[in-house]
Design an enzyme around this catalytic site. Structure first.
Site, PDB file in Angstrom:
ATOM      1  N   GLY A 102       1.327  -6.596   2.650  1.00  0.00           N
ATOM      2  CA  GLY A 102       0.993  -5.527   3.587  1.00  0.00           C
ATOM      3  C   GLY A 102       0.765  -6.047   4.985  1.00  0.00           C
ATOM      4  O   GLY A 102       1.314  -7.080   5.382  1.00  0.00           O
TER       5      GLY A 102
ATOM      6  N   ARG B  97      -0.254  -8.449  -3.485  1.00  0.00           N
ATOM      7  CA  ARG B  97      -0.304  -7.432  -2.437  1.00  0.00           C
ATOM      8  C   ARG B  97       0.472  -7.926  -1.229  1.00  0.00           C
ATOM      9  O   ARG B  97       0.270  -9.054  -0.753  1.00  0.00           O
ATOM     10  CB  ARG B  97      -1.753  -7.127  -2.047  1.00  0.00           C
ATOM     11  CG  ARG B  97      -1.880  -6.391  -0.730  1.00  0.00           C
ATOM     12  CD  ARG B  97      -3.245  -5.776  -0.491  1.00  0.00           C
ATOM     13  NE  ARG B  97      -3.511  -5.604   0.926  1.00  0.00           N
ATOM     14  CZ  ARG B  97      -2.894  -4.764   1.741  1.00  0.00           C
ATOM     15  NH1 ARG B  97      -1.910  -3.995   1.275  1.00  0.00           N
ATOM     16  NH2 ARG B  97      -3.217  -4.687   3.019  1.00  0.00           N
TER      17      ARG B  97
ATOM     18  N   ARG C 217       7.140   2.022   1.307  1.00  0.00           N
ATOM     19  CA  ARG C 217       7.439   0.602   1.505  1.00  0.00           C
ATOM     20  C   ARG C 217       7.857  -0.036   0.185  1.00  0.00           C
ATOM     21  O   ARG C 217       8.720  -0.916   0.154  1.00  0.00           O
ATOM     22  CB  ARG C 217       6.227  -0.121   2.099  1.00  0.00           C
ATOM     23  CG  ARG C 217       6.488  -1.558   2.495  1.00  0.00           C
ATOM     24  CD  ARG C 217       5.378  -2.109   3.353  1.00  0.00           C
ATOM     25  NE  ARG C 217       5.492  -1.641   4.736  1.00  0.00           N
ATOM     26  CZ  ARG C 217       4.562  -1.822   5.660  1.00  0.00           C
ATOM     27  NH1 ARG C 217       3.445  -2.446   5.352  1.00  0.00           N
ATOM     28  NH2 ARG C 217       4.736  -1.377   6.886  1.00  0.00           N
TER      29      ARG C 217
ATOM     30  N   SER D 105      -0.166  -7.054  12.165  1.00  0.00           N
ATOM     31  CA  SER D 105       0.545  -5.996  12.889  1.00  0.00           C
ATOM     32  C   SER D 105      -0.092  -5.689  14.234  1.00  0.00           C
ATOM     33  O   SER D 105       0.568  -5.153  15.130  1.00  0.00           O
ATOM     34  CB  SER D 105       0.591  -4.725  12.041  1.00  0.00           C
ATOM     35  OG  SER D 105      -0.719  -4.273  11.754  1.00  0.00           O
ATOM     36  N   ASP D 106      -1.377  -6.018  14.376  1.00  0.00           N
ATOM     37  CA  ASP D 106      -2.070  -5.779  15.647  1.00  0.00           C
ATOM     38  C   ASP D 106      -3.261  -6.716  15.740  1.00  0.00           C
ATOM     39  O   ASP D 106      -3.733  -7.244  14.729  1.00  0.00           O
ATOM     40  CB  ASP D 106      -2.528  -4.321  15.749  1.00  0.00           C
ATOM     41  CG  ASP D 106      -3.505  -3.938  14.650  1.00  0.00           C
ATOM     42  OD1 ASP D 106      -4.712  -3.907  14.919  1.00  0.00           O
ATOM     43  OD2 ASP D 106      -3.058  -3.682  13.506  1.00  0.00           O
TER      44      ASP D 106
ATOM     45  N   GLY E 137       0.804  -1.213   0.000  1.00  0.00           N
ATOM     46  CA  GLY E 137       0.000   0.000   0.000  1.00  0.00           C
ATOM     47  C   GLY E 137       0.836   1.261   0.000  1.00  0.00           C
ATOM     48  O   GLY E 137       0.557   2.226  -0.715  1.00  0.00           O
TER      49      GLY E 137
END
Length: 236
Positions: A90, A88, A25, A204-205, A21
């Site tokens: 991410g 993708r 990055r 990530s969380d 995204g």
């Protein structure tokens, strides 16, 4: 042969592209993992690069946040520049209690609250699924590297700040592994134009527990995911 959103020349992109995204990055991936790198587009600072990984030509470009942005770039890359494989890479937030922070999820299918696939499918529900060959290549790469992965449904949300947190209960009941914002749109575009697409995300969380990764942990986990994905890409 610039498009409204990409100013690359014809032939600038490889057939296989990693599609994060964040354009920064994309720059990080290109500069860290690829050789012979050339920046090929920069419209609206949505950076795109082409280089080689172990001798195979690979491109990487940012998609922006959300289905509309991702769909614009995916459409132009496939339709106008001949990109055939879009992966993708991410992050996502976990839903299920048995999915842990730092796990890698492969989105076999993408549920969504967006109407974009209904619009392209005459008002009917389109099954937004990943391409099997891409998915199998990444799964095999994960096995070789010993990377723990989860394979299943993810949810592509139109809203980052949801007004209906009870929806997470429904997602968990239905076996949704994580929430992100692009995959359902990417899969729809790929099917519409005859390309192949896959979404690979690191957790990530955790939406349920509130656990989050540190910046260092995110980078380490992200690097492992990128190497795993690149190793799959060179087999395509």
């Amino acid at each position: 042969m610039a498009t409204p959103h990409i100013n690359a020349v014809e032939g600038a992109f490889a057939e296989t592209m990693l599609f994060p995204g964040d354009p920064l990055r994309a720059k990080y991936i290109a500069e860290t993992f690829l050789e012979n790198v050339e920046q090929v587009t920069d419209v609206r600072n949505m950076l795109g690069f082409t280089g080689t990984y172990k001798g195979k030509r690979i491109s990487v470009m940012g998609s922006g946040m959300g289905i509309p942005s991702c769909s614009i770039y995916a459409t132009e890359l496939i339709r106008d520049y001949g990109v055939k494989n879009l992966i993708r890479v991410g992050t996502c937030g976990a839903i299920s209690t048995d999915v842990k922070v730092r796990d890698v999820i492969i989105g076999m299918g993408a549920c969504t609250d967006s109407a974009v696939n209904r619009l392209r499918f005459k008002g009917q529900d389109f099954a937004a699924i990943a391409n099997y060959e891409l998915m199998n290549a990444v799964i095999e790469s994960a096995k070789v590297r010993g990377t723990k992965i989860r394979v299943g449904n993810i949810f592509s949300a139109d809203l980052f700040y949801t007004p209906d947190p009870q929806m997470f209960d429904v997602m968990e009941k239905m076996g949704v592994l994580g929430v992100e914002m692009e995959a359902a749109g990417l899969y729809g575009v790929a099917h519409e134009f005859g390309a192949r697409a896959l979404c690979v995300v690191t957790v990530s969380d955790h939406i349920r527990t509130g656990e989050k990764t540190s910046a260092e942990e995110r980078q380490t986990t992200f690097n492992d995911m990128i190497i795993m994905t690149l190793e799959a890409a060179i087999t395509l």
